[in-house]
Every structure is written in C-alpha cells, then in structure tokens.
Design a protein around this motif. Structure first.
Motif, PDB file in Angstrom:
ATOM      1  N   SER A 205       0.850  -1.187   0.000  1.00  0.00           N
ATOM      2  CA  SER A 205       0.000   0.000   0.000  1.00  0.00           C
ATOM      3  C   SER A 205       0.888   1.241   0.000  1.00  0.00           C
ATOM      4  N   THR A 267      -1.873  -0.068  -9.683  1.00  0.00           N
ATOM      5  CA  THR A 267      -1.278  -1.237  -9.041  1.00  0.00           C
ATOM      6  C   THR A 267      -0.104  -1.717  -9.881  1.00  0.00           C
ATOM      7  N   THR A 268       0.984  -1.984  -9.220  1.00  0.00           N
ATOM      8  CA  THR A 268       2.183  -2.513  -9.869  1.00  0.00           C
ATOM      9  C   THR A 268       3.035  -3.178  -8.807  1.00  0.00           C
ATOM     10  N   SER A 269       4.168  -3.702  -9.192  1.00  0.00           N
ATOM     11  CA  SER A 269       5.043  -4.413  -8.268  1.00  0.00           C
ATOM     12  C   SER A 269       6.275  -3.578  -7.957  1.00  0.00           C
TER      13      SER A 269
END
Length: 365
Positions: A205, A267-269
């Motif tokens: 988050s 959203t991603t890593s």
C-alpha cells in the motif's frame, strides 16, 4: 605424310576455337560495359527525390521532461535472525499478508530458558534472605552492610533474568510491520546465522516512485507537486504521483537529484520500471520538429531543409523532448521547410520535389 596432314588439321581447328572464344568474350565484355553505362545514365538522369515537409514556426508548448523511475514499496525488510542457532519453528505463508508482530521463526533457546529458570530460583531465595535480614536490621540484629549485600544480590539476579529474556527475544523472528511476505529461503531444522535471509516482506500500500533528474531541472521539482507516471508502457493511460521528498544533495558523479513521489493510484510491483514526466507551470514558445526528421551523428544532429529546390543539411541544437516532437534551440528559422519524410533518400545539394506540406502534431501536455 598422312600423320603430318592430320596434325595440321588439328592445329587449324584449335586456332579456330580460340578465335571464336576470344570474339565471344569481347562481345560479352562490350555488352556488360554498355549496361553499366546505361544504368549510370539512368541514375544520373533520375528525377528529384520526392519528400514531405513542414514549415518551421513558433509553437506554444509546456516544457516537459521525461525521466526513468522505479517503483519502491512503502516498507521493505529482509527477515534475518539476530543470533545463530537451529531453526526449531518456521511459518512463512508465502505471498500472503501477515500482521505486525506475527512469529515467523524461532531459534533453539532451550539453554537460555534453562538459565532464566535457574536465575528465577536463585532470585526467590535471595528475596527471602533479604526479607529476613531486613527484619534483623529493624531490631539492630545485623549491620547495614550485610543488608546491602543481600539487596545487591536480589538486584543482580533480576538484571540477569532481564538479560536472559532479551537473549531469548533475539531467537524469535517477528513480522516488523503488516505486509506481504515473500518466498521462503530456508527450511526448518537449518542452522542459520544473521547472514541468512529467511524471507522478505513488503508493504504494497502507498507505493512510491523513486527517480533521478539532472540538476538543471531542479526548478520543476517542488514538494507537494504532481508528476505524471506511465506504469504500463503499452498503454497511454497515465497515473499521478505527489512529490513527497527530494535528496538534499546533488550526486557529484552524475549531477543528478533523487526524488521520491507517492503514487496516488494504480497497481504494480515494487522494482518495476516506470516513466515519469515533469512539466513546468509556464508555457513557452519555441520551434518544434518531428523527432524522426533528425539525423543523429557522432557529435551533432542535422536536419534536411529545402532551399532553392535542393537539399541543404543544417546542423541544429535541441532542447526539451515531447512524445513525438523535439524542440530546436539553434539552427532553424521561422519559415524553413524541414523535410519530414524521405530523409534517408536525400543527398546534399540533390534536387527535391515537395509532395505536400504537413502540419505538426503538437501533443497537449
């Protein structure tokens, strides 16, 4: 006589064959030379190269800087044991969220627990002795020094117990924050040291973007400012990020400044590559040309300009770059006809035929 006659006949045929071969080679050579001359004439007599152009003019644009960035987790930790020992307990739920304080692993602490129990027994006896001596001190049955020794013994044992409990706590590996745990690196029953990584944890988050910019663009970086972020390179959709901090010192080797921004959505890593776009708050006027019309060279950049119906190669200097266009700071003047298609087929001072005048596509920043 007959033999001599046949020898003369053979020599005559041989000479005739050589003569015809020589004549044939001469004819082929003449034809080849003629074809090359005709090809050369055709090339020289070819018409002018057909090109498309744009007319250089002043465009109002917002200066935009494109830099590379990296996604960084809000929190990241490598879970390692503080002491060496045998892993007696291991619970690594790979890829799942674990709460802060959750026990991940335990190191064998039987000897430390035995030491703590021993100190607890000794403390109980020392406290009983201290109470007895205090009663004797109240009736002046013993001197103060003996009572002080008893009190010191009690305090020493209490300190020993606290120290042993601290050592036991070091044998327990807990989740330092609430986050997603990674892949397990060791197995239960393994002898581990502080150099061994049990697993990694990341808080996904409030992802952050770290990027570096040349110091000349420092004026575009303001705490609280908004930058555009391209997470998916195959999509034109942009996300926004808010600048939360900058490194106070410029890197002396690269002359770059490190900036950190908080990703507002998407959203991603962590570790992913992203593109970050900075823009100034003021519009400016400058000449823009398509990026594909520039001819890069080892130490300069050139464009082809149509002058008097011929190709003229002009050296230019460039500034800020947009998605498809590049700012020209030196080398071009308003009204110049810049070749934008057929650039690779042009030669210096070669005749050109303008097929059409195109309009520059200026992206809305």
């Amino acid at each position: 006589m007959n033999l001599h006659f046949f020898e003369l006949a053979y020599l005559s045929r041989l000479r005739s064959g050589l003569f015809y071969t020589l004549v044939t080679c001469t004819l082929l050579l003449s034809i080849s030379c003629k074809e090359k001359k005709d090809t050369f004439k055709q090339k020289n007599s070819a018409g002018p190269t057909t090109v498309d152009v744009i007319i250089a003019k002043i465009e109002r644009t917002t200066e935009r800087v494109e830099v590379n960035g990296t996604v960084v987790a809000n929190e990241f930790a490598e879970l390692r044991p503080e002491v060496s020992g045998l892993l007696t307990f291991l619970d690594v739920p790979e890829g799942k969220t674990v709460q802060k304080g959750t026990v991940i692993a335990r190191i064998n602490s039987a000897d430390l627990e035995a030491q703590a129990n021993r100190s607890a027994v000794q403390l109980e006896l020392a406290e009983t002795t201290e109470q007895r001596i205090r009663k004797l001190l109240d009736i002046n049955g013993i001197n103060q020094a003996d009572y002080d020794v008893a009190v010191n013994q009690v305090n020493t044992l209490k300190a020993d117990i606290l120290y042993t409990k601290a050592l036991i706590a070091k044998t327990i590996v807990r989740a330092p924050f609430t986050g997603v745990i990674g892949l397990r690196k060791v197995s239960a029953g393994t002898f581990v040291t502080p150099n061994n990584v049990i697993a990694t944890m990341q808080q996904l988050s409030n992802l952050r973007i770290d990027f570096t910019i040349p110091e000349v663009y420092q004026k575009y970086v303001v705490k609280g400012g908004i930058v555009d972020v391209s997470i998916d390179q195959t999509s034109e959709q942009m996300q926004t990020a808010r600048i939360i901090a900058t490194e106070p010192q410029v890197n002396q080797s690269t002359r770059n400044i490190t900036v950190r921004a908080l990703l507002n959505a998407g959203t991603t890593s962590p570790g992913s590559f992203v593109k970050v776009y900075l823009k100034s708050n003021q519009d400016k006027s400058s000449i823009l040309i398509p990026a594909n019309s520039i001819i890069p060279e080892s130490k300069s950049k050139k464009v082809v300009v149509v002058k008097d119906g011929k190709a003229s190669f002009v050296t230019i200097e460039t500034g800020a770059r947009q998605a498809d266009n590049v700012e020209v700071t030196k080398g071009l003047s308003v009204g110049d006809s810049v070749v934008v298609s057929g650039v690779l087929f042009t030669r210096p001072d070669a005749p050109l035929k303008v097929r059409s005048v195109r309009s520059l596509k200026v992206s809305e920043e």
